[in-house]
Design a protein around this motif. Structure first.
Motif, PDB file in Angstrom:
ATOM      1  N   ARG A 468      71.362  17.350 -64.182  1.00  0.00           N
ATOM      2  CA  ARG A 468      71.349  18.030 -62.887  1.00  0.00           C
ATOM      3  C   ARG A 468      72.236  19.273 -62.891  1.00  0.00           C
ATOM      4  O   ARG A 468      72.082  20.147 -62.027  1.00  0.00           O
ATOM      5  CB  ARG A 468      71.818  17.081 -61.780  1.00  0.00           C
ATOM      6  CG  ARG A 468      70.828  15.971 -61.465  1.00  0.00           C
ATOM      7  CD  ARG A 468      71.317  15.134 -60.300  1.00  0.00           C
ATOM      8  NE  ARG A 468      70.321  14.115 -59.961  1.00  0.00           N
ATOM      9  CZ  ARG A 468      69.791  13.961 -58.763  1.00  0.00           C
ATOM     10  NH1 ARG A 468      70.122  14.778 -57.778  1.00  0.00           N
ATOM     11  NH2 ARG A 468      68.913  12.995 -58.538  1.00  0.00           N
ATOM     12  N   TYR A 469      73.163  19.315 -63.851  1.00  0.00           N
ATOM     13  CA  TYR A 469      74.153  20.400 -63.848  1.00  0.00           C
ATOM     14  C   TYR A 469      74.088  21.274 -65.107  1.00  0.00           C
ATOM     15  O   TYR A 469      74.464  22.445 -65.064  1.00  0.00           O
ATOM     16  CB  TYR A 469      75.565  19.810 -63.700  1.00  0.00           C
ATOM     17  CG  TYR A 469      75.684  18.947 -62.466  1.00  0.00           C
ATOM     18  CD1 TYR A 469      75.947  19.519 -61.231  1.00  0.00           C
ATOM     19  CD2 TYR A 469      75.490  17.564 -62.536  1.00  0.00           C
ATOM     20  CE1 TYR A 469      76.031  18.739 -60.086  1.00  0.00           C
ATOM     21  CE2 TYR A 469      75.571  16.775 -61.397  1.00  0.00           C
ATOM     22  CZ  TYR A 469      75.835  17.360 -60.173  1.00  0.00           C
ATOM     23  OH  TYR A 469      75.906  16.600 -59.033  1.00  0.00           O
ATOM     24  N   VAL A 470      73.634  20.707 -66.204  1.00  0.00           N
ATOM     25  CA  VAL A 470      73.505  21.475 -67.441  1.00  0.00           C
ATOM     26  C   VAL A 470      72.036  21.535 -67.802  1.00  0.00           C
ATOM     27  O   VAL A 470      71.429  20.514 -68.158  1.00  0.00           O
ATOM     28  CB  VAL A 470      74.306  20.827 -68.601  1.00  0.00           C
ATOM     29  CG1 VAL A 470      74.189  21.681 -69.864  1.00  0.00           C
ATOM     30  CG2 VAL A 470      75.779  20.670 -68.218  1.00  0.00           C
ATOM     31  N   ASP A 471      71.453  22.734 -67.691  1.00  0.00           N
ATOM     32  CA  ASP A 471      70.025  22.908 -67.967  1.00  0.00           C
ATOM     33  C   ASP A 471      69.829  23.082 -69.472  1.00  0.00           C
ATOM     34  O   ASP A 471      70.193  24.108 -70.037  1.00  0.00           O
ATOM     35  CB  ASP A 471      69.503  24.137 -67.216  1.00  0.00           C
ATOM     36  CG  ASP A 471      68.010  24.361 -67.453  1.00  0.00           C
ATOM     37  OD1 ASP A 471      67.366  23.473 -68.044  1.00  0.00           O
ATOM     38  OD2 ASP A 471      67.502  25.421 -67.065  1.00  0.00           O
ATOM     39  N   THR A 472      69.265  22.082 -70.100  1.00  0.00           N
ATOM     40  CA  THR A 472      69.032  22.154 -71.553  1.00  0.00           C
ATOM     41  C   THR A 472      67.562  22.396 -71.874  1.00  0.00           C
ATOM     42  O   THR A 472      67.139  22.256 -73.023  1.00  0.00           O
ATOM     43  CB  THR A 472      69.493  20.854 -72.231  1.00  0.00           C
ATOM     44  OG1 THR A 472      68.777  19.751 -71.665  1.00  0.00           O
ATOM     45  CG2 THR A 472      70.979  20.650 -72.073  1.00  0.00           C
TER      46      THR A 472
END
Length: 513
Positions: A468-472
């Motif tokens: 939800r916070y780190v777009d991989t």
């Protein structure tokens, strides 16, 4: 030279273990192998210590004991117990028993007496708690050693004789040669112990990450605590990184509790500089009124606990407004640890990803830690299959009590940084360095880390799931359909031409299909 000695010692000890254990499985043999290594260490250390005390008198331990001066003997006993915590007479030393084993004598009874003499020497001394029942798991009557007493004696004698050939390098003070070799042995036994390994061992590379995180910005920590300390390797990692003066731990499993105390002593931790206690951390908190500068832990994942109503008035849990569910004690351990954390300290613990997003009572506790207390400092996602006994992906939760209003929460997705070694994934030094440096700098790195505000987390309903916070997300390269179709037509034309050439060759050979 010391590092080469260390490599040789590790190889010798593991080769000995593999050759001697026979059909016994790794976890069963571990108690005998590590127990006898520890016995040899205590024997050599007491002999070296007493000989150093007698150096100016031009005599040695065995000579003084043979002469029979009781006053001198008592004085030496007192000095040894005061300084290194225990005493053992020459007739019970490893070197004495290994010589008897070489002569084919029956040594099981004498070996059992040696263990008892070590423990009895500490009675009423400050070191008593660190040595009592230490050899309980080296069961010399166990059927696993053989059917008859002679069979058992033969196996134990062969172990002593094999160990007799190994130099523990105790006089080499450059690095902790034996301590590191002992850690290596525990790790190797863990690799063969399957599900049980999670009860006593945290992989060294994970220990290093936790140790470096809780010591960021500090050259020294006054004390370190692990409420589920296993073999103590995680505590020792912090002591090495942060020069912790005092070590505290609690362990539920009696066998692992003994292993932790042995591990401390083998790493030359003075008996009065560590305190490992036995018992269930959640049900029987042995450090009820203590607070610690650094706390690290790898608690059992989603373990069961009583969740008894009495804990609703327990200061460790009551303020959160909910208890962790019976079937998942993860947040019970987390609340227990934050309760024991010094106001200026740091705690880091390993947990399953479920703690980041599960609802009900766990959701309430998570919201309390974020919104009410602002304790959560960072969430670090680790690769799957790092731990023995489970292949699930895990995360590290970093918590502090000294965070200020407006401080962000750092999310790091380190799940793709690993090397596969046989069936296990491992963090390499460069992976560890990237995790720790990102935590230190709180840098935002594309597809790796992100600083989320409390408002952003609230918008996600206090769900801490890392994606939800780190777009991989990796965009796939666009496909040029026209180019692909043109290439297909070219290949079809080439195939048609090849078919014609093959028909010519077949006709020349007189083959027609």
């Amino acid at each position: 030279m010391s590092e080469e000695q260390q490599r040789i010692l590790k190889a010798q000890l593991w080769k000995m273990a593999c050759e001697m254990r026979g059909n016994m499985n790794a976890s069963d043999f571990m108690n005998f192998g590590l127990g006898l290594i520890f016995y040899k260490y205590l024997s050599e250390r007491i002999e070296m210590f007493i000989n150093d005390q007698l150096q100016n008198d031009n005599t040695d331990f065995r000579t003084v004991w043979a002469e029979g001066n009781e006053d001198i003997k008592q004085e030496l006993r007192n000095v040894a117990i005061e300084d290194i915590g225990y005493f053992l007479e020459p007739e019970y030393l490893f070197s004495t028993l290994s010589a008897d084993a070489k002569d084919g004598k029956f040594i099981l009874e004498a070996l059992g007496q040696s263990f008892k003499h070590i423990e009895d020497s500490t009675l009423s001394a400050d070191s008593e708690d660190d040595f009592q029942n230490l050899f309980d798991d080296v069961d010399l009557t166990s059927a696993k050693l053989g059917k008859t007493a002679d069979d058992k004696n033969k196996l134990i004698s062969s172990l002593l004789l094999a160990l007799d050939e190994v130099d523990f390098c105790l006089k080499d003070t450059e690095i902790d040669i034996l301590g590191d070799a002992y850690e290596y042995m525990i790790g190797e036994f863990a690799a063969g112990a399957g599900q049980k390994a999670g009860e006593f061992y945290t992989p060294q590379q994970v220990s290093k990450v936790l140790a470096q995180i809780v010591t960021v910005g500090r050259e020294r920590v006054r004390n370190v605590y692990d409420p589920t300390c296993g073999s103590g390797s995680l505590l020792l990692s912090v002591a090495k990184e942060g020069f912790a003066e005092f070590i505290y731990g609690q362990e539920k499993n009696p066998t692992t509790y003994n292993l932790a105390r042995m591990n401390m002593l083998l790493h030359n931790r003075r008996y009065d500089k560590f305190e490992i206690r036995s018992g269930d951390t959640l049900e029987d908190d042995q450090f009820e009124n203590e607070v610690f500068d650094a706390i690290v832990a790898n608690p059992p994942f989603s373990a069961q606990w009583s969740a008894d109503s009495k804990f609703n008035t327990d200061d460790r849990f009551s303020r959160a407004g909910a208890l962790a569910p019976k079937s998942k004690a993860d947040y019970a351990f987390i609340l227990h640890m934050i309760h024991h954390l010094h106001d200026g300290g740091t705690m880091a613990c390993v947990a399953p990803h479920g703690v980041l997003f599960r609802g009900a009572s766990e959701g309430k506790i998570r919201r309390y830690l974020i919104e009410t207390k602002n304790y959560i400092d960072a969430i670090i996602g680790l690769p799957a299959n790092l731990f023995y006994g489970t292949s699930i992906p895990t995360c590290i939760l970093v918590l502090k009590k000294c965070r200020k209003e407006g401080d962000d929460v750092l999310f790091i997705d380190a799940s793709k940084g690993f090397e596969k070694v046989k069936t296990q994934n491992k963090l390499l030094p460069e992976h560890i360095e990237k995790i720790v440096n990102t935590y230190k700098s709180r840098a935002e790195i594309e597809k790796y880390s992100h600083k989320a505000t409390i408002e952003e987390i609230a918008e996600n309903d206090f769900n801490l799931n890392i994606p939800r916070y780190v777009d991989t997300f990796e965009e796939e390269e666009e496909i040029d359909i026209k180019a692909v179709m043109a290439e297909i037509k070219t290949l079809e034309a080439k195939r048609s031409e090849l078919d014609k050439q093959i028909d010519v060759y077949l006709k020349e050979l007189g083959l027609v299909f």
